[in-house]
Design a protein around this motif. Structure first.
Motif, PDB file in Angstrom:
ATOM      1  N   GLN A   1      -2.211 -16.266  24.192  1.00 28.87           N
ATOM      2  CA  GLN A   1      -1.235 -17.342  24.331  1.00 28.87           C
ATOM      3  C   GLN A   1      -0.839 -17.514  25.800  1.00 28.87           C
ATOM      4  O   GLN A   1      -0.706 -16.543  26.537  1.00 28.87           O
ATOM      5  CB  GLN A   1       0.000 -17.065  23.491  1.00 28.87           C
ATOM      6  CG  GLN A   1      -0.282 -16.750  22.036  1.00 28.87           C
ATOM      7  CD  GLN A   1      -1.166 -17.771  21.371  1.00 28.87           C
ATOM      8  OE1 GLN A   1      -0.923 -18.980  21.442  1.00 28.87           O
ATOM      9  NE2 GLN A   1      -2.234 -17.296  20.719  1.00 28.87           N
ATOM     10  N   SER A   2      -0.633 -18.752  26.185  1.00 26.81           N
ATOM     11  CA  SER A   2      -0.227 -19.079  27.547  1.00 26.81           C
ATOM     12  C   SER A   2       0.589 -20.353  27.532  1.00 26.81           C
ATOM     13  O   SER A   2       0.312 -21.268  26.747  1.00 26.81           O
ATOM     14  CB  SER A   2      -1.463 -19.245  28.437  1.00 26.81           C
ATOM     15  OG  SER A   2      -1.106 -19.550  29.758  1.00 26.81           O
TER      16      SER A   2
ATOM     17  N   PHE B   1       8.999 -17.941  27.822  1.00 23.20           N
ATOM     18  CA  PHE B   1       8.068 -17.020  27.163  1.00 23.20           C
ATOM     19  C   PHE B   1       6.914 -17.774  26.505  1.00 23.20           C
ATOM     20  O   PHE B   1       7.093 -18.829  25.913  1.00 23.20           O
ATOM     21  CB  PHE B   1       8.812 -16.179  26.135  1.00 23.20           C
ATOM     22  CG  PHE B   1       9.891 -15.339  26.765  1.00 23.20           C
ATOM     23  CD1 PHE B   1       9.575 -14.161  27.421  1.00 23.20           C
ATOM     24  CD2 PHE B   1      11.222 -15.753  26.730  1.00 23.20           C
ATOM     25  CE1 PHE B   1      10.561 -13.400  28.027  1.00 23.20           C
ATOM     26  CE2 PHE B   1      12.216 -14.990  27.330  1.00 23.20           C
ATOM     27  CZ  PHE B   1      11.885 -13.821  27.982  1.00 23.20           C
TER      28      PHE B   1
ATOM     29  N   LEU C   1      -1.741 -12.439  20.632  1.00 23.49           N
ATOM     30  CA  LEU C   1      -0.618 -12.512  21.572  1.00 23.49           C
ATOM     31  C   LEU C   1      -1.126 -12.761  22.988  1.00 23.49           C
ATOM     32  O   LEU C   1      -0.642 -13.674  23.688  1.00 23.49           O
ATOM     33  CB  LEU C   1       0.176 -11.219  21.521  1.00 23.49           C
ATOM     34  CG  LEU C   1       1.401 -11.162  22.447  1.00 23.49           C
ATOM     35  CD1 LEU C   1       2.524 -12.035  21.905  1.00 23.49           C
ATOM     36  CD2 LEU C   1       1.883  -9.724  22.633  1.00 23.49           C
TER      37      LEU C   1
ATOM     38  N   TYR D   1       5.562 -12.258  27.464  1.00 24.27           N
ATOM     39  CA  TYR D   1       5.603 -12.060  26.014  1.00 24.27           C
ATOM     40  C   TYR D   1       6.803 -11.215  25.621  1.00 24.27           C
ATOM     41  O   TYR D   1       7.158 -10.256  26.320  1.00 24.27           O
ATOM     42  CB  TYR D   1       4.322 -11.373  25.531  1.00 24.27           C
ATOM     43  CG  TYR D   1       3.048 -12.087  25.944  1.00 24.27           C
ATOM     44  CD1 TYR D   1       2.812 -13.405  25.572  1.00 24.27           C
ATOM     45  CD2 TYR D   1       2.080 -11.434  26.713  1.00 24.27           C
ATOM     46  CE1 TYR D   1       1.641 -14.058  25.944  1.00 24.27           C
ATOM     47  CE2 TYR D   1       0.914 -12.071  27.095  1.00 24.27           C
ATOM     48  CZ  TYR D   1       0.698 -13.387  26.712  1.00 24.27           C
ATOM     49  OH  TYR D   1      -0.461 -14.027  27.088  1.00 24.27           O
TER      50      TYR D   1
ATOM     51  N   VAL E   1       4.661  -7.873  29.283  1.00 23.74           N
ATOM     52  CA  VAL E   1       5.126  -7.676  27.911  1.00 23.74           C
ATOM     53  C   VAL E   1       6.488  -6.997  27.973  1.00 23.74           C
ATOM     54  O   VAL E   1       6.616  -5.908  28.547  1.00 23.74           O
ATOM     55  CB  VAL E   1       4.143  -6.807  27.100  1.00 23.74           C
ATOM     56  CG1 VAL E   1       4.652  -6.626  25.672  1.00 23.74           C
ATOM     57  CG2 VAL E   1       2.747  -7.419  27.107  1.00 23.74           C
TER      58      VAL E   1
ATOM     59  N   ALA F   1       4.863 -16.392  24.095  1.00 21.92           N
ATOM     60  CA  ALA F   1       4.693 -16.042  22.679  1.00 21.92           C
ATOM     61  C   ALA F   1       5.576 -14.855  22.349  1.00 21.92           C
ATOM     62  O   ALA F   1       6.084 -14.173  23.256  1.00 21.92           O
ATOM     63  CB  ALA F   1       3.234 -15.720  22.367  1.00 21.92           C
ATOM     64  N   ALA F   2       5.740 -14.596  21.050  1.00 20.98           N
ATOM     65  CA  ALA F   2       6.606 -13.493  20.623  1.00 20.98           C
ATOM     66  C   ALA F   2       6.116 -12.894  19.313  1.00 20.98           C
ATOM     67  O   ALA F   2       5.523 -13.587  18.477  1.00 20.98           O
ATOM     68  CB  ALA F   2       8.045 -13.981  20.463  1.00 20.98           C
TER      69      ALA F   2
ATOM     70  N   ARG G   1       2.377 -16.165  31.188  1.00 19.34           N
ATOM     71  CA  ARG G   1       2.048 -15.223  30.108  1.00 19.34           C
ATOM     72  C   ARG G   1       3.095 -14.117  30.037  1.00 19.34           C
ATOM     73  O   ARG G   1       2.802 -12.942  30.201  1.00 19.34           O
ATOM     74  CB  ARG G   1       0.646 -14.650  30.313  1.00 19.34           C
ATOM     75  CG  ARG G   1      -0.457 -15.710  30.328  1.00 19.34           C
ATOM     76  CD  ARG G   1      -1.801 -15.083  30.591  1.00 19.34           C
ATOM     77  NE  ARG G   1      -2.247 -14.253  29.479  1.00 19.34           N
ATOM     78  CZ  ARG G   1      -3.182 -13.311  29.573  1.00 19.34           C
ATOM     79  NH1 ARG G   1      -3.741 -13.040  30.748  1.00 19.34           N
ATOM     80  NH2 ARG G   1      -3.521 -12.606  28.511  1.00 19.34           N
TER      81      ARG G   1
END
Length: 464
Positions: free
Chosen positions: A462-463, A336, A459, A314, A226, A338-339, A312
């Protein structure tokens, strides 16, 4: 029980809330008396203070606060079922050149220097936890930079503490103690570092590493990464306020979240003087900053190739950090997974490059700093960007509710929005907060975002 050297006894009692200083023979006798029964201090004997620490806490809405004082004694404190009245201790803080009292709310013993959030707190231990009212005007631990808190707090016991049977446990005395250190839960678990890119530009950062990785750095277990992008108010040279001004990074490193989703958390900080050469005058789009950030992320992933799950990665950011997310996603659309951009702004033209990336954005309708529609520096706000994403082909699921709902209701609304998104195969969600409902300041729409387990669970699901 280990014996306490004479000079130590004198040092801690000369500036402590314990009983008056005693001779070496008396101290040794007290130790001998308590040794056979570790948990039982002789009621009539002294219990010298060994150290005093401030306990601070990064809060969702009031930033970084001093919330308690922890006093460590030489022996366990056995209240025999009794309690310590808040009036037994006085606490005064000298902050910003001003000295004023702090409000004591409750006191209890504990086995470690940490606050016990239970309704009936406390364990029989050698620490006394003195909780303080977080609403005190002088509760802050930082302004733009961390405040100098070393020895800033003065603690004095002003009344004897007894068991319910009337036996003395801690005696008041003429001396006060000052804090030796400052302890900030979770924040203290971040290592401090810096990175200089190939162009010679340096970014400080803080890094949280999962416990499993620390226990066995040779493990082949792979963890998500992250990356948190702070707001404009945290541009500084302290390598601290990107953690303490908002709960953005702390959210992902706190124990309960790491138990569910162990992850690396990388939190860079933009230095002073502010680099502002970006296309719209914001720091994370500054050419030097963005190049260094990209190189930092790439280098970290490369150096931890065995342990970072590259599917993964983020991005999480607020205000100008949200602006940085939209810019970085468009430049690295295949990196990325996800955000979470909050109260951000960006460029319409960039949206057609990120339609495939899962995004959960949020923004207060009445944000005066980064307007919801118009954005900043001539670049549109979240509402306009979500429309542009939809025009580019992404299905956007929208919801609006009050930003001051209780946590359970707030998460229920988020859960309903997520169900709606899944039903329509939408991977872009947009939460708007009704005007007049964001506490403190309408720009601070992130106060509930990072306390929202529904959003954080989404979050980590997500992948790429």
């Amino acid at each position: 029980m280990r014996s306490i050297p004479r000079r130590t006894v004198l040092a801690v009692t000369a500036g402590a809330v314990a009983a008056p200083a005693v001779s070496t023979a008396t101290a040794a006798a007290a130790d001998a008396t308590t040794a056979p029964s570790e948990g039982r201090q002789a009621a009539s004997g002294p219990n010298p203070v060994l150290r005093t620490d401030l306990l601070t806490h990064v809060t969702p809405r009031n930033n970084w606060l001093v919330t308690a004082v922890a006093i460590q004694y030489a022996h366990r404190i056995d209240l025999r079922g009794g309690t310590v009245p808040p009036t037994a201790f006085q606490v005064r803080a000298t902050v910003g050149g001003q000295t004023a009292a702090r409000t004591v709310t409750r006191i209890y013993s504990n086995t470690s220097a940490e606050v016990d959030d239970r309704s009936h707190p406390g364990r029989r231990g050698d620490r006394l936890i003195i909780e303080l009212d977080p609403n005190d005007p002088n509760a802050r631990a930082a302004g733009t930079d961390p405040l100098p808190l070393d020895r800033a707090y003065c603690v004095r016991q002003v009344a004897d503490v007894h068991t319910p049977e009337g036996e003395p446990v801690l005696r008041a005395g003429p001396f006060a103690s000052r804090n030796d250190d400052v302890i900030t839960a979770v924040v203290d678990d971040f290592a401090a570092g810096s990175f200089t890119d190939l162009a010679g530009f340096e970014l400080d950062f803080r890094l949280y590493r999962p416990e499993g990785f620390l226990r066995n750095p040779r493990t082949r277990k792979r963890y998500p990464l992250v990356v948190t992008l702070h707001g404009g108010g945290e541009v500084a040279d302290n390598n601290m306020t990107q953690l303490t001004s908002n709960r953005i990074a702390v959210t992902f490193a706190k124990p309960e979240r790491q138990r569910r989703d162990p992850a690396f958390v990388l939190s860079p900080q933009i230095p002073l003087p502010r680099p502002m050469d970006g296309p719209d005058g914001t720091d994370w789009t500054d050419t030097k900053v963005q190049a260094a950030l990209i190189e930092l992320i790439d280098t970290f992933v490369s150096e931890h190739a065995r342990n970072v799950d590259t599917a993964r990665l983020y991005l999480v950011g607020l205000s100008s950090g949200g602006r940085g997310i939209y810019s970085l996603l468009a430049k690295r659309p295949d990196v990325f997974a996800a955000a979470l951009p909050t109260a951000g702004w960006g460029e319409r033209a960039a949206m057609d490059r990120i339609t495939h990336i899962p995004i959960w954005a949020d923004h207060s309708v009445d944000d005066p700093v980064v307007p919801y529609r118009e954005g900043r520096f001539g670049k549109p706000g979240t509402w306009t960007l979500m429309n542009a994403l939809e025009s580019a082909g992404a299905r956007v699921t929208r919801g609006e509710w009050a930003n001051d709902l209780p946590k359970a209701q707030f998460e229920a609304r988020s859960r309903a929005l997520l169900r709606q998104a899944r039903a329509t195969r939408s991977h872009v969600l947009f939460t708007s907060y009704t005007a007049g409902t964001t506490p403190v300041n309408p720009h601070l729409s992130w106060a509930q975002t990072y306390e929202n387990d529904v959003v954080i669970d989404w979050l980590f699901a997500q992948s790429r």
